[in-house]
Design an enzyme around this catalytic site. Structure first.
Site, short mmCIF file in Angstrom:
data_model
loop_
_atom_site.label_atom_id
_atom_site.label_comp_id
_atom_site.label_asym_id
_atom_site.label_seq_id
_atom_site.Cartn_x
_atom_site.Cartn_y
_atom_site.Cartn_z
CB ILE A 18 32.21 44.03 41.65
CG1 ILE A 18 33.46 43.93 42.54
CG2 ILE A 18 32.18 45.39 40.95
CD1 ILE A 18 34.78 43.89 41.77
CG ASN A 91 30.48 43.02 37.35
OD1 ASN A 91 31.45 43.47 37.96
ND2 ASN A 91 29.81 41.95 37.78
CE1 TYR A 155 40.06 38.61 35.87
CE2 TYR A 155 42.01 39.80 36.63
CZ TYR A 155 40.63 39.67 36.56
OH TYR A 155 39.83 40.60 37.17
CE LYS A 159 38.55 41.58 34.07
NZ LYS A 159 37.09 41.73 33.99
CB THR A 190 34.03 39.53 45.36
OG1 THR A 190 35.12 39.05 44.57
CG2 THR A 190 33.90 41.04 45.22
#
Ligand code: NAP
Length: 250
Positions: A18, A91, A155, A159, A190
């Site tokens: 990304i 990112n 994870y 965020k 990805t």
């Protein structure tokens, strides 16, 4: 002349995935792009070459953002090439192996270091380099807003922290005309999602079915959203959580 001509952008984790898509898009829009990488210098140079091939300008800077990470070293590298930044895209990120029962404290610390701590200290140490009227975009995840994959909770927690950072930082930097937003992708093709997507045809089909649009996302789907926020057109959007999941949360 591109809409971002005269601006400088820094995209972390732009050697692949990304981040690379975002760097290439901002480069096409006329920004000079700092292509940050962790370990893959060769891949970062490929991103730089791709930007230059479309008439853009870019340079690569490498710094570790994990354990231990060094946000100050990132800016020192940056300073060798440019004297200020208009668009910062945090990112760089990593996933976790599944499961509360399996995850180690070291892995928990590493995912928080890269995904949540590094963006915070990149901004802290970059306050003097960030130009007034600029843009900060933090790449979040749809998983911050849904428990569809609860085994990825560590994870998702990183965020969630990043989203609070975007919200509060928008107030702190608003007086300088700097906008701050989170952009949350859904499942994007990805290296990060290679096991899920490229293991079996069934895996790909299941991932595609998560989106209301019935397909797996591409890096350009996210890059286009970031490009809008980075442009003059995005000037009145700040403190937002932008759903770029292709309708995966509906
Ligand atoms: P990716 O293809 O695995 O690329 C990760 C990038 O981050 C690479 O450029 C890598 O640099 C850099 N990076 C990783 N660990 C680092 C470290 N310790 N220090 C410095 N740089 C490091 O990942 P992606 O799928 O494009 O994901 C990009 C962002 O989007 C992440 O924040 C991710 O959480 C988020 N996201 C992805 C998806 C998805 O479906 N792919 C969905 C939602 C959100 P090197 O390769 O040079 O080491």
């Amino acid at each position: 002349m591109g809409v971002l001509a005269g601006r400088t952008a820094l995209v972390t984790g732009a050697s692949r995935g990304i981040g690379r898509g975002i760097a290439e898009r901002l480069g096409r829009d006329g920004a000079r792009v700092a292509v940050h990488y962790g370990r893959n210098e060769t891949a970062a140079k490929e991103t730089v070459a791709a930007i230059e091939a479309t008439g853009g300008s870019a340079f690569a800077i490498g710094t570790e953002l994990g354990l231990p990470g060094d946000a100050e070293a990132l800016w020192k590298e940056f300073d060798r090439h440019a004297d200020g930044v208009d668009i910062l895209v945090n990112n760089a990120g990593i996933g976790t192996t599944p499961g509360l029962d399996v995850i180690s404290e070291e892995e928990y610390d590493r995912v928080f270091a890269v995904n949540a701590k590094a963006p915070f200290f990149i901004v802290k140490h970059g306050l003097d380099r960030l130009r007034d009227g600029g843009r900060i975009v933090n790449i979040s995840s749809g998983l911050a807003r849904t428990a569809v994959f609860p085994h990825l909770m560590a994870y998702a927690m990183t965020k969630g922290a990043l989203d609070v950072f975007s919200r509060d930082l928008s107030k702190v930097l608003g007086p300088r005309g700097i906008t701050v937003n989170s952009v949350a992708p859904g499942i994007i093709d990805t290296d990060n999602t290679a096991d899920l997507l490229h293991g079996t045809e069934e895996g790909w089909a299941q991932a595609a079915a998560v989106s209301a649009l019935g397909r797996v996302g591409e890096t350009a789907d996210v890059a286009d959203v970031v490009a809008f926020l980075a442009s003059d057109g995005g000037r009145w959007v700040t403190g937002s959580w932008v759903d770029a999941t292709g309708g995966s949360l509906t």
